[in-house]
Design an enzyme around this catalytic site. Sequence first.
Site, PDB file in Angstrom:
ATOM      1  N   PRO A   2       0.756  -1.234   0.000  1.00 25.43           N
ATOM      2  CG  PRO A   2      -0.046  -0.966   2.191  1.00 25.43           C
ATOM      3  CD  PRO A   2       0.878  -1.768   1.362  1.00 25.43           C
ATOM      4  CD  GLU A   3       5.331   3.325  -1.599  1.00 26.14           C
ATOM      5  OE1 GLU A   3       5.463   4.414  -2.178  1.00 26.14           O
ATOM      6  OE2 GLU A   3       6.279   2.572  -1.325  1.00 26.14           O
ATOM      7  CE  LYS A  52       2.040   6.169   2.002  1.00 24.60           C
ATOM      8  NZ  LYS A  52       3.165   6.277   2.949  1.00 24.60           N
ATOM      9  NE  ARG A 121      -5.689  13.152  10.700  1.00 25.51           N
ATOM     10  CZ  ARG A 121      -5.529  11.921  10.203  1.00 25.51           C
ATOM     11  NH1 ARG A 121      -4.441  11.629   9.542  1.00 25.51           N
ATOM     12  NH2 ARG A 121      -6.472  11.012  10.390  1.00 25.51           N
ATOM     13  CG  ASN A 162      10.793   2.823   2.702  1.00 27.79           C
ATOM     14  OD1 ASN A 162      11.465   3.845   2.653  1.00 27.79           O
ATOM     15  ND2 ASN A 162      11.223   1.707   3.268  1.00 27.79           N
ATOM     16  NE  ARG A 258       8.798   1.962   7.133  1.00 23.53           N
ATOM     17  CZ  ARG A 258       7.771   2.180   6.336  1.00 23.53           C
ATOM     18  NH1 ARG A 258       7.041   3.254   6.485  1.00 23.53           N
ATOM     19  NH2 ARG A 258       7.453   1.327   5.406  1.00 23.53           N
TER      20      ARG A 258
END
Length: 269
Positions: A2-3, A52, A121, A162, A258
Amino acid sequence: MPEGHTIHRLASDYAARFSGTAPRVTSPQGKFSDAADLLDKSVLTATEAHGKHLFLRFRDTDWVHIHLGLFGKVTFGDAPAPPPTDTVRLRLADDTSYVDLRGPTACALITPDEKRAIHDRLGPDPLRDDADPDAVYRRVSRSRTTIAALLMDQKVIAGVGNVYRAEVLFRHGIDPYRAGKDVTPAEWRAIWADLVELMREGVRNNRIDTVRPEHMPEAMGRPPRVDDHGGEVYVYRRANLPCHICGGEIRTAGLAARNLFWCPACQRA
DNA sequence: AGCTCATGGCGAG
DNA sequence: TCGCCCTGAGCTG
């Protein structure tokens, strides 16, 4: 998986299978049962993605907010739906299709106000038409934080994860530890345009590919690569392997919990 | 069977 | 910065 590209693809796939239908809504795992009962057999009227975050609208204003986190997965299939396993948080099923959601960080029924707060946000999303890259740059160019950290900050820019972070920095020859304020306007314009293109292709193909044809291992006279996460990439999870362009070793290091990957020879501070 | 790791993000300290 | 939440695949025994 999931990106941001995954989430936009899911918004489109949920809509393709269920938009305008009134599916059975269940939560075999139980954690979403109360909301599922409220939504059962009501019409799915819209789907939307921002970064996301995935939103499904039932009836007029009943929004389901879904965030997959690191482990969340969605599987679609044709009816009849098999018996659900006990980890299925949310299942939609009608006469032709079913879709199962497992392991999400978030799956909740929210109000329009709560939905607005989530959008507020989140930073601009390269996959959304309303995104303003200049607004992102104003923030990046004032920051002493590394560009690698800024690209992962969803308040700054929404949807990059990432893989895209590592790959876009490689494609533009930028050292991940460079401060945001040292990224030039021209570099930022190129990074943004590239993210728009790469992520759109990610939505189309449902995977992340970033390697230009002329740099593919075959074209460079190297053996083809079998990659366990799907796409063809320059640096992501290629620690200690030779760079597709210069042949030097790809490096890895931890950054904000990460793993970061980059080619020190190709990427300039 | 148990461990590690993964494309994410939150809150506590 | 750390611990924690969520799941499943790919190892190790």
